[in-house]
Design a protein around this motif. Structure first.
Motif, PDB file in Angstrom:
ATOM      1  N   ARG A   1       0.833  -1.199   0.000  1.00 11.68           N
ATOM      2  CA  ARG A   1       0.000   0.000   0.000  1.00 11.68           C
ATOM      3  C   ARG A   1       0.871   1.253   0.000  1.00 11.68           C
ATOM      4  O   ARG A   1       1.900   1.300   0.672  1.00 11.68           O
ATOM      5  CB  ARG A   1      -0.948  -0.002   1.199  1.00 11.68           C
ATOM      6  N   TRP A   2       0.425   2.234  -0.747  1.00  8.25           N
ATOM      7  CA  TRP A   2       1.237   3.430  -0.946  1.00  8.25           C
ATOM      8  C   TRP A   2       0.932   4.473   0.130  1.00  8.25           C
ATOM      9  O   TRP A   2      -0.237   4.681   0.476  1.00  8.25           O
ATOM     10  CB  TRP A   2       0.953   4.006  -2.334  1.00  8.25           C
ATOM     11  N   PRO A   3       1.961   5.124   0.675  1.00 12.47           N
ATOM     12  CA  PRO A   3       1.727   6.122   1.729  1.00 12.47           C
ATOM     13  C   PRO A   3       0.734   7.212   1.340  1.00 12.47           C
ATOM     14  O   PRO A   3      -0.043   7.674   2.182  1.00 12.47           O
ATOM     15  CB  PRO A   3       3.128   6.709   1.966  1.00 12.47           C
ATOM     16  N   GLY A   4       0.744   7.583   0.062  1.00 13.33           N
ATOM     17  CA  GLY A   4      -0.156   8.641  -0.376  1.00 13.33           C
ATOM     18  C   GLY A   4      -1.584   8.190  -0.613  1.00 13.33           C
ATOM     19  O   GLY A   4      -2.469   9.015  -0.877  1.00 13.33           O
TER      20      GLY A   4
ATOM     21  N   ASP B   1      12.131  17.643   3.604  1.00 12.69           N
ATOM     22  CA  ASP B   1      11.665  18.653   2.653  1.00 12.69           C
ATOM     23  C   ASP B   1      11.674  18.129   1.231  1.00 12.69           C
ATOM     24  O   ASP B   1      10.777  18.433   0.432  1.00 12.69           O
ATOM     25  CB  ASP B   1      12.518  19.927   2.753  1.00 12.69           C
ATOM     26  N   VAL B   2      12.674  17.302   0.899  1.00 10.78           N
ATOM     27  CA  VAL B   2      12.750  16.725  -0.446  1.00 10.78           C
ATOM     28  C   VAL B   2      11.665  15.670  -0.617  1.00 10.78           C
ATOM     29  O   VAL B   2      11.001  15.595  -1.656  1.00 10.78           O
ATOM     30  CB  VAL B   2      14.146  16.132  -0.713  1.00 10.78           C
ATOM     31  N   ARG B   3      11.475  14.836   0.388  1.00 10.39           N
ATOM     32  CA  ARG B   3      10.406  13.834   0.334  1.00 10.39           C
ATOM     33  C   ARG B   3       9.055  14.504   0.100  1.00 10.39           C
ATOM     34  O   ARG B   3       8.231  14.014  -0.685  1.00 10.39           O
ATOM     35  CB  ARG B   3      10.365  13.019   1.625  1.00 10.39           C
ATOM     36  N   ASN B   4       8.824  15.625   0.760  1.00 12.70           N
ATOM     37  CA  ASN B   4       7.566  16.350   0.586  1.00 12.70           C
ATOM     38  C   ASN B   4       7.387  16.808  -0.855  1.00 12.70           C
ATOM     39  O   ASN B   4       6.284  16.715  -1.418  1.00 12.70           O
ATOM     40  CB  ASN B   4       7.523  17.550   1.528  1.00 12.70           C
ATOM     41  N   ARG B   5       8.455  17.267  -1.485  1.00 17.45           N
ATOM     42  CA  ARG B   5       8.375  17.687  -2.894  1.00 17.45           C
ATOM     43  C   ARG B   5       8.077  16.493  -3.801  1.00 17.45           C
ATOM     44  O   ARG B   5       7.310  16.610  -4.757  1.00 17.45           O
ATOM     45  CB  ARG B   5       9.673  18.379  -3.312  1.00 17.45           C
ATOM     46  N   LEU B   6       8.682  15.356  -3.499  1.00 18.60           N
ATOM     47  CA  LEU B   6       8.407  14.150  -4.279  1.00 18.60           C
ATOM     48  C   LEU B   6       6.960  13.704  -4.085  1.00 18.60           C
ATOM     49  O   LEU B   6       6.292  13.297  -5.043  1.00 18.60           O
ATOM     50  CB  LEU B   6       9.361  13.030  -3.884  1.00 18.60           C
ATOM     51  N   ASN B   7       6.474  13.776  -2.859  1.00 21.50           N
ATOM     52  CA  ASN B   7       5.091  13.387  -2.572  1.00 21.50           C
ATOM     53  C   ASN B   7       4.105  14.205  -3.382  1.00 21.50           C
ATOM     54  O   ASN B   7       3.029  13.718  -3.757  1.00 21.50           O
ATOM     55  CB  ASN B   7       4.781  13.548  -1.093  1.00 21.50           C
ATOM     56  N   GLN B   8       4.440  15.452  -3.668  1.00 19.12           N
ATOM     57  CA  GLN B   8       3.547  16.323  -4.430  1.00 19.12           C
ATOM     58  C   GLN B   8       3.367  15.856  -5.868  1.00 19.12           C
ATOM     59  O   GLN B   8       2.399  16.251  -6.529  1.00 19.12           O
ATOM     60  CB  GLN B   8       4.072  17.762  -4.394  1.00 19.12           C
ATOM     61  N   ILE B   9       4.282  15.020  -6.367  1.00 15.84           N
ATOM     62  CA  ILE B   9       4.120  14.440  -7.711  1.00 15.84           C
ATOM     63  C   ILE B   9       3.806  12.944  -7.605  1.00 15.84           C
ATOM     64  O   ILE B   9       3.967  12.199  -8.565  1.00 15.84           O
ATOM     65  CB  ILE B   9       5.354  14.686  -8.606  1.00 15.84           C
ATOM     66  N   GLY B  10       3.396  12.505  -6.404  1.00 10.53           N
ATOM     67  CA  GLY B  10       2.979  11.120  -6.213  1.00 10.53           C
ATOM     68  C   GLY B  10       4.099  10.130  -6.016  1.00 10.53           C
ATOM     69  O   GLY B  10       3.884   8.918  -6.096  1.00 10.53           O
TER      70      GLY B  10
END
Length: 315
Positions: A220-223, A272-281
């Motif tokens: 399962r994906w975190p997002g 902070d980088v993980r958050n930017r990646l999360n914004q593109i899934g």
């Protein structure tokens, strides 16, 4: 300071004259897409971690082949690297070109990031869960269901290939020239389903335009923690994620590769980088050079089996 200069003082690295040009991360697609976005995040990380001058160079065309050729023929000094995607793994396999297999043409450096697709269906499809849809697809007449994709060889296409192989009922593939046109027809009900990228799929599901049924990751994906995997729905071995990796020309010194990989594994996982990646899934990658090489070999073998069985053709 460029990479050659930065690594020249590290143990085991041959001293080299500083190169005036910046390190280049070559992307085989136009600016603005997810591959370009991941590349630019990685470039910022390397600049910070290594004190290097790093630029992203977009060389679109031929499904990434132009960029791949440029990097494979570059000097193996760590200053020219390819941001690879799944198509770079699959295309040589489909072409049955043993010399172009990804791990023969390049040295794996690191997995930068990964992102799943999500199986979405038009509201007219009479299934509210992945299990219900699988049963519906299996019990319906042949070609009852077609699926749209962003084009031949894309993850949205290949996910459909794996799904059809697992159910034993291949679906009719409708390739489009990009994700956008495929989504237009999905929302209009002209194609009943799609393996869409996570961000768009979840947004359309929230708006009620589609129904999200499952993610294509191994877990399962975190997002999207409420969505089951296809394996949970009864289809093992159907996992497929969009992988964004980094490759170097063959012959690049291992200490140089390891230094880049170490910087990226640490930097891409920063909050902070993980958050930017999360914004593109996406989520940060966790595979170093050796582990990423093993992953590439495993994926190559996976697609070779499907090609040999006549279940995958990009024509």
């Amino acid at each position: 300071m460029n990479l050659a200069a930065a690594t020249a003082l590290s143990p085991g690295v041959v001293h080299a004259q500083a190169r005036p040009e910046p390190m280049r991360l070559v992307v085989g697609f136009a600016p603005g897409g997810p591959t370009d976005a991941v590349a630019r995040i990685a470039a910022e990380v390397l600049t910070t971690k290594l004190g290097a001058s790093v630029v992203v160079e977009n060389r679109p065309g031929a499904s990434g082949a132009i960029a791949a050729s440029a990097v494979s023929n570059a000097k193996p000094d760590g200053n020219t690297l390819l941001v690879n995607v799944v198509a770079d793994i699959v295309n040589p396999v489909v072409a049955r070109d043993k010399d172009a297999v990804i791990t023969k043409r390049f040295m794996p450096v690191v997995m930068l990031a990964e992102s799943p697709n999500v199986l979405v269906v038009h509201p007219s499809v009479k299934a509210t869960t992945a299990k219900e849809f699988i049963e519906l697809e299996r019990t319906s007449p042949k070609d009852s269901f077609s699926y749209g994709s962003a084009g031949l060889g894309t993850v949205s296409h290949l996910s459909g290939v794996l799904f059809g192989d697992a159910t034993g009922v291949p679906m009719l593939h409708v390739p489009y020239k990009g994700t956008g046109p495929a989504q237009v027809d999905l929302l209009a009900g002209r194609v009943p389903l799609m393996f869409d990228n996570l961000i768009n799929g979840l947004a359309n599901a929230k708006a009620g335009s589609v129904r999200a049924l499952a993610v294509t990751s191994t877990k399962r994906w975190p997002g999207a923690p409420d969505l089951p995997t296809l394996a949970e729905a009864g289809l093992p071995d159907t996992d497929l994620v969009s992988v964004f990796g980094l490759l170097a020309p063959v012959g690049t010194p291992k200490p140089v590769v390891d230094r880049i990989a170490s910087a990226l594994l640490e930097g891409m996982a920063a909050p902070d980088v993980r958050n930017r990646l999360n914004q593109i899934g996406a989520e940060p990658g966790t595979l170093n050079a050796q582990a990423y090489g093993t992953y590439l070999d495993t994926q190559t073998q996976r697609w070779e089996k499907l090609v040999a069985a006549g279940k995958l053709d990009l024509k």
